[in-house]
Design an enzyme around this catalytic site. Sequence first.
Site, PDB file in Angstrom:
ATOM      1  N   ASN A   7       0.869  -1.177   0.000  1.00 38.36           N
ATOM      2  CA  ASN A   7       0.000   0.000   0.000  1.00 38.36           C
ATOM      3  C   ASN A   7       0.906   1.227   0.000  1.00 38.36           C
ATOM      4  O   ASN A   7       1.469   1.590   1.026  1.00 38.36           O
ATOM      5  CB  ASN A   7      -0.902  -0.008   1.239  1.00 38.36           C
ATOM      6  CG  ASN A   7      -1.781   1.232   1.305  1.00 38.36           C
ATOM      7  OD1 ASN A   7      -1.816   2.035   0.372  1.00 38.36           O
ATOM      8  ND2 ASN A   7      -2.495   1.394   2.414  1.00 38.36           N
ATOM      9  N   LYS A   9       0.044   4.237  -0.360  1.00 36.86           N
ATOM     10  CA  LYS A   9      -0.613   5.439   0.179  1.00 36.86           C
ATOM     11  C   LYS A   9      -0.358   6.631  -0.751  1.00 36.86           C
ATOM     12  O   LYS A   9      -0.287   6.427  -1.960  1.00 36.86           O
ATOM     13  CB  LYS A   9      -0.150   5.690   1.624  1.00 36.86           C
ATOM     14  CG  LYS A   9      -0.296   4.428   2.487  1.00 36.86           C
ATOM     15  CD  LYS A   9      -0.121   4.659   3.954  1.00 36.86           C
ATOM     16  CE  LYS A   9      -0.297   3.347   4.706  1.00 36.86           C
ATOM     17  NZ  LYS A   9      -0.231   3.476   6.143  1.00 36.86           N
ATOM     18  N   HIS A  93      -9.654   1.318   4.757  1.00 35.15           N
ATOM     19  CA  HIS A  93      -8.386   1.543   5.462  1.00 35.15           C
ATOM     20  C   HIS A  93      -8.624   2.545   6.593  1.00 35.15           C
ATOM     21  O   HIS A  93      -9.409   3.479   6.440  1.00 35.15           O
ATOM     22  CB  HIS A  93      -7.330   2.072   4.483  1.00 35.15           C
ATOM     23  CG  HIS A  93      -5.956   2.060   5.071  1.00 35.15           C
ATOM     24  ND1 HIS A  93      -5.525   3.033   5.949  1.00 35.15           N
ATOM     25  CD2 HIS A  93      -4.940   1.178   4.956  1.00 35.15           C
ATOM     26  CE1 HIS A  93      -4.282   2.747   6.331  1.00 35.15           C
ATOM     27  NE2 HIS A  93      -3.904   1.627   5.752  1.00 35.15           N
ATOM     28  N   GLU A  95      -7.013   4.972   7.632  1.00 37.72           N
ATOM     29  CA  GLU A  95      -6.777   6.379   7.271  1.00 37.72           C
ATOM     30  C   GLU A  95      -7.993   6.958   6.553  1.00 37.72           C
ATOM     31  O   GLU A  95      -8.318   8.132   6.703  1.00 37.72           O
ATOM     32  CB  GLU A  95      -5.497   6.486   6.423  1.00 37.72           C
ATOM     33  CG  GLU A  95      -4.259   6.308   7.287  1.00 37.72           C
ATOM     34  CD  GLU A  95      -3.065   5.693   6.576  1.00 37.72           C
ATOM     35  OE1 GLU A  95      -3.020   5.710   5.336  1.00 37.72           O
ATOM     36  OE2 GLU A  95      -2.172   5.187   7.281  1.00 37.72           O
ATOM     37  N   GLU A 161      -5.579  -4.518  10.673  1.00 32.50           N
ATOM     38  CA  GLU A 161      -4.574  -3.474  10.864  1.00 32.50           C
ATOM     39  C   GLU A 161      -4.895  -2.687  12.135  1.00 32.50           C
ATOM     40  O   GLU A 161      -5.713  -1.748  12.086  1.00 32.50           O
ATOM     41  CB  GLU A 161      -4.568  -2.511   9.667  1.00 32.50           C
ATOM     42  CG  GLU A 161      -4.160  -3.147   8.355  1.00 32.50           C
ATOM     43  CD  GLU A 161      -3.561  -2.115   7.393  1.00 32.50           C
ATOM     44  OE1 GLU A 161      -2.434  -2.345   6.942  1.00 32.50           O
ATOM     45  OE2 GLU A 161      -4.189  -1.088   7.114  1.00 32.50           O
ATOM     46  N   GLY A 167       2.410   2.623  10.791  1.00 33.93           N
ATOM     47  CA  GLY A 167       3.382   3.693  10.614  1.00 33.93           C
ATOM     48  C   GLY A 167       4.081   4.108  11.897  1.00 33.93           C
ATOM     49  O   GLY A 167       4.734   5.149  11.935  1.00 33.93           O
ATOM     50  N   SER A 206       3.313  -1.800  10.572  1.00 30.06           N
ATOM     51  CA  SER A 206       4.759  -1.863  10.851  1.00 30.06           C
ATOM     52  C   SER A 206       5.378  -3.220  10.507  1.00 30.06           C
ATOM     53  O   SER A 206       6.254  -3.703  11.222  1.00 30.06           O
ATOM     54  CB  SER A 206       5.049  -1.486  12.304  1.00 30.06           C
ATOM     55  OG  SER A 206       4.628  -0.150  12.558  1.00 30.06           O
TER      56      SER A 206
HETATM   57  P1  13P Z   1       2.949   0.604   7.778  1.00 28.99           P
HETATM   58  O1  13P Z   1       3.447  -0.693   7.204  1.00 28.99           O
HETATM   59  O2  13P Z   1       3.708   1.800   7.299  1.00 28.99           O
HETATM   60  O3  13P Z   1       2.805   0.529   9.259  1.00 28.99           O
HETATM   61  O4  13P Z   1       1.463   0.819   7.185  1.00 28.99           O
HETATM   62  C1  13P Z   1       0.549  -0.208   7.298  1.00 28.99           C
HETATM   63  C2  13P Z   1      -0.630   0.120   6.489  1.00 28.99           C
HETATM   64  O5  13P Z   1      -1.398   1.011   6.796  1.00 28.99           O
HETATM   65  C3  13P Z   1      -0.854  -0.658   5.261  1.00 28.99           C
HETATM   66  O6  13P Z   1      -2.122  -0.433   4.743  1.00 28.99           O
END
Ligand code: 13P
Length: 245
Positions: A7, A9, A93, A95, A161, A167, A206
């Site tokens: 992903n 983003k 997601h 976010e 997640e 992150g 992560s």
């Molecule tokens: P990270 O791997 O940067 O923690 O992000 C995870 C994520 O949101 C994947 O969709």
Amino acid sequence: MRCVVANWKMNMLWQEAASFCEAFMGGYTPAEGVQTAIAPPFPWLARTSQEVRSKGVRVFAQNAHFEEKGAYTGEVSMAMLRDAGCTGVILGHSERRTLFGETDEALTRKLAAARSHGLLPLLCVGETLHERDTEQTFAVLKRQLGILAEAGAGPLWIAYEPVWAIGTGRRADANQIREAHQFIREELRVLMGEAGEMTPILYGGSVTPETFDEILAIPEVAGGLVGGASLDPGKFLSLVQTAQG
Ligand code: 13P
């Protein structure tokens, strides 16, 4: 089946994405039983698809609208994603839920729209730190998965997640992942019957090449949805190779 999904983003200009594809595809060999997908930002969907499809790497979108077409300025339809070479779409997601107000009601419609256009929905679920600390994790997962009750049969991947692990460099520990994945599997069985047995449940938050082996060894973990580490072609390749064994 195992699944590893990048992903990206809102990262990567085309030059960076092109370099990623060249480096990653140079080292990538497909393997039976492992599906690899990349979810770039909208403008790079078609070009990424052209770069990676020869070896069966899939391209997913990170979001889409449920309406077919019309006056929805700024939105992208499922049919457009298909046209651009996508075979799947990430839905829900955290976010999108927290920063852009995505609701379970909208997700119910997006799930149906994705399937009706032959796109595989990758539905994300997960609790915030406050929800975990106040022992609401399972209630939150149950509510988020509840949209599947109306969704009927069809292809589906799930990603667990935990929001606090995204992150942050602080991934969930093996016990937390095992408990959540087992709970999700139980819910899928109740909501989807036999199909709920087969639905891959990915972990995200992560994930790094250093920890992926250990994560994949946890019962009910079918793969990873990877943010930060998926921006580096060497790291993403290493994650895919770990899944391939
Ligand atoms: P990270 O791997 O940067 O923690 O992000 C995870 C994520 O949101 C994947 O969709």
